[in-house]
Structures are given as C-alpha cells and as structure tokens.
Design an enzyme around this catalytic site. Sequence first.
Site, PDB file in Angstrom:
ATOM      1  CB  SER A  82       4.442  -9.483   7.997  1.00 56.92           C
ATOM      2  OG  SER A  82       3.344  -8.750   8.449  1.00 56.92           O
ATOM      3  N   GLY A  85      -0.497  -5.943   4.949  1.00 56.08           N
ATOM      4  CA  GLY A  85      -1.157  -4.661   4.699  1.00 56.08           C
ATOM      5  C   GLY A  85      -1.279  -3.776   5.932  1.00 56.08           C
ATOM      6  CG  ASP A 129      -1.467  -3.822   0.085  1.00 54.39           C
ATOM      7  OD1 ASP A 129      -1.629  -4.718  -0.757  1.00 54.39           O
ATOM      8  OD2 ASP A 129      -0.496  -3.786   0.871  1.00 54.39           O
TER       9      ASP A 129
HETATM   10  O1  PMV Z   1       3.905  -6.129   0.895  1.00 58.28           O
HETATM   11  P1  PMV Z   1       2.510  -5.603   0.715  1.00 58.28           P
HETATM   12  O2  PMV Z   1       1.505  -6.306   1.540  1.00 58.28           O
HETATM   13  O3  PMV Z   1       2.419  -4.115   0.832  1.00 58.28           O
HETATM   14  O4  PMV Z   1       2.021  -5.967  -0.800  1.00 58.28           O
HETATM   15  C1  PMV Z   1       2.644  -5.384  -1.907  1.00 58.28           C
HETATM   16  C2  PMV Z   1       2.091  -5.913  -3.198  1.00 58.28           C
HETATM   17  C3  PMV Z   1       2.994  -5.614  -4.395  1.00 58.28           C
HETATM   18  O5  PMV Z   1       2.315  -6.140  -5.529  1.00 58.28           O
HETATM   19  C4  PMV Z   1       4.339  -6.307  -4.259  1.00 58.28           C
HETATM   20  C5  PMV Z   1       3.228  -4.124  -4.583  1.00 58.28           C
HETATM   21  C6  PMV Z   1       1.986  -3.347  -4.983  1.00 58.28           C
HETATM   22  O6  PMV Z   1       1.975  -2.129  -4.733  1.00 58.28           O
HETATM   23  O7  PMV Z   1       1.057  -3.918  -5.566  1.00 58.28           O
END
Ligand code: PMV
Length: 306
Positions: A82, A85, A129
């Site tokens: 979602s 993280g 993250d």
């Molecule tokens: O979907 P999440 O919370 O893992 O966030 C990913 C963030 C991105 O920029 C889309 C991918 C990344 O590794 O930075």
Amino acid sequence: MESSAPAKIILFGEHAVVYGEPAIAMAIDLRSTVKIKRSDKFLINGESPDSKFHGYIKKAVELYWNESPLNVVTSSTIPHASGLGSSASITVSTVSSILALQNDWNKEKIAKNSFEVEYSVQGRASPIDTSTVTAGGTVLVSKKDFAGRLWKIEKDNNSWFINNIEICDLSLIIGCSGIRGITHEMVDKVRRYTEKSGFARDVIASIGNITYSSISALKDGDYKTLGSLMKKNQNLLSILGVSHPNIQSMINEVEKYSYGAKITGGGGGGCIIILTDEKDEVLKILRNRGWSSYKVKMDKEGVKNY
Ligand code: PMV
C-alpha cells in the site's frame, strides 16, 4: 533480540527518485516488530521459510547470518502493498535484530544492509524506504549532499545521499484504496515509458523540481503551498500511469476538505496521503465509503532494538 521499525510515507518524488531525482519521505507511527532467537531449525512465524511469503526475512538471514538457525517471529500494524513501506519496515527490523545479536548495531549499517536485501528481492529500487524507516523523522534522498547528511548509499554506479531535514509538525490522513499496489510492476511500467518517451523523462524532471520546491514549505508549515505541490505531483504520477480509478475517486471525494492529496509509494492502487485541517470530516468520508484510513504523525525514532 527484538527490534521494531516504523512505516513511511513518501511526501514527494516517488518514481522520479529511481532516476536520480530527489524525494522526501517521512517515518510514521505505524510499526512492525521482529523477534529472533537462536534455535535448532530456521522458522518464520512457526513455518519453514518460503521465498513467496517471507522473501525479505529469508534474504536478510541468508545474506547476514551464518551461525546456528534462527526462530523469527513477526508482528505488524502496517497494511501490505500500500505504499507505506511494510516490507522495508520488516526488513529493517530483521536486519536490526541480526546486527544486535552480532553486537554490531548501528543505523548506517542497518540502512545499507536493508537496502541490499530489498534490492536483491525486488530488483531496481532506491534506498528511500529502507533509509527512512531506519533513520526516523523526515528524509531527503538526493544526488546532492545537503547539511543534515546521515549516510551515502552506492549501488551499480548509482549513489544517493540520505539527508535528515527538519520540517513542521505534520499530521496527515492516509486513505487506502483496498487495491494492492505492486511496486515493482509500477517501477517497470515507468521504466518502459521513460525509455521510449522524452515527454515521460520531462515529467520525471518536473517531479524533481516539485520536490525541491517543497522543502521550504515543509519547513515553514505552509499547508497551502504544500497542498498545491501535492496536487501537481499527483497529476504527474497519473500521467506516468501509476494512479488507479479508486485512487482518483478517493482524491475527488476529499478534495473539498483538503489542501491536497496524492499517492504514497509505487501506486497502481495502495494508499493516498491527505493534507487537511478537517481530519474528522475526511476520516468520516473515507470510512463511509469503506476505505480504511489512518490519522498519522511523524515517528522521530526510526528503528529500535530492545
Ligand atoms: O511502494 P513503496 O512504498 O515501496 O515505494 C516505492 C517508491 C518508488 O520510488 C516507486 C520505488 C523506489 O524504489 O524508490
């Protein structure tokens, strides 16, 4: 050993950060906990480890533990898939417990090892993250070294400076679409688009500019400017193809009561963050429509070992 790590939201710059643009994420007060102890058999929540269900924990143990088997028990209040993280939080809690057991606990090492785990499980990824949930507070990931530098992460000719930034006391509402957002699929989709389209690459650069412009508004607590930047960032994410009809419906429903709202994380479903003074009204609207929602504030501590 028992460790816990927060969840995170991305305030500005997801996807663009994969291409070297800056992004800003904030740790929030939802948490996962991972308890490990030496055992005669490698178990995760009482089961034999399975890459499909326990990919991140299994990889962390494979990469960073070579002594007697471990019994791993997890718990979490973070919704999955979602954009909050949840996998980064579980990874960081696991790596933290392992390093604590090795008497080598420090946040920089936890962030670096956790990024390696995430990278080998999901392929192309930025460290946003894993570094945010390790550090706590608000983190600016950028190619430039700012005051407030925490550490630098390097991988495959890429490098990212992880900087701590001080911002206003920000409390937000999270609304979840109930649609699973699969980050690596969305990252692939954006990669295909940027490889064939100069326009998509311009969109990525514009997201980077929005992120830089948000820094002073975040510091000053200028909600009006922040809301308008969130709206612009969301429009650009839609153009990249990572929004979803349910996400758009949620944004439309709360628009009247908010400064701005946008996806957090990979998108394709998942959750939105909403900046509003009318929190109770927004929570009521979301709940009436059956969307789960949370009122969140910044987590300042990051990963903890007990
Ligand atoms: O979907 P999440 O919370 O893992 O966030 C990913 C963030 C991105 O920029 C889309 C991918 C990344 O590794 O930075």
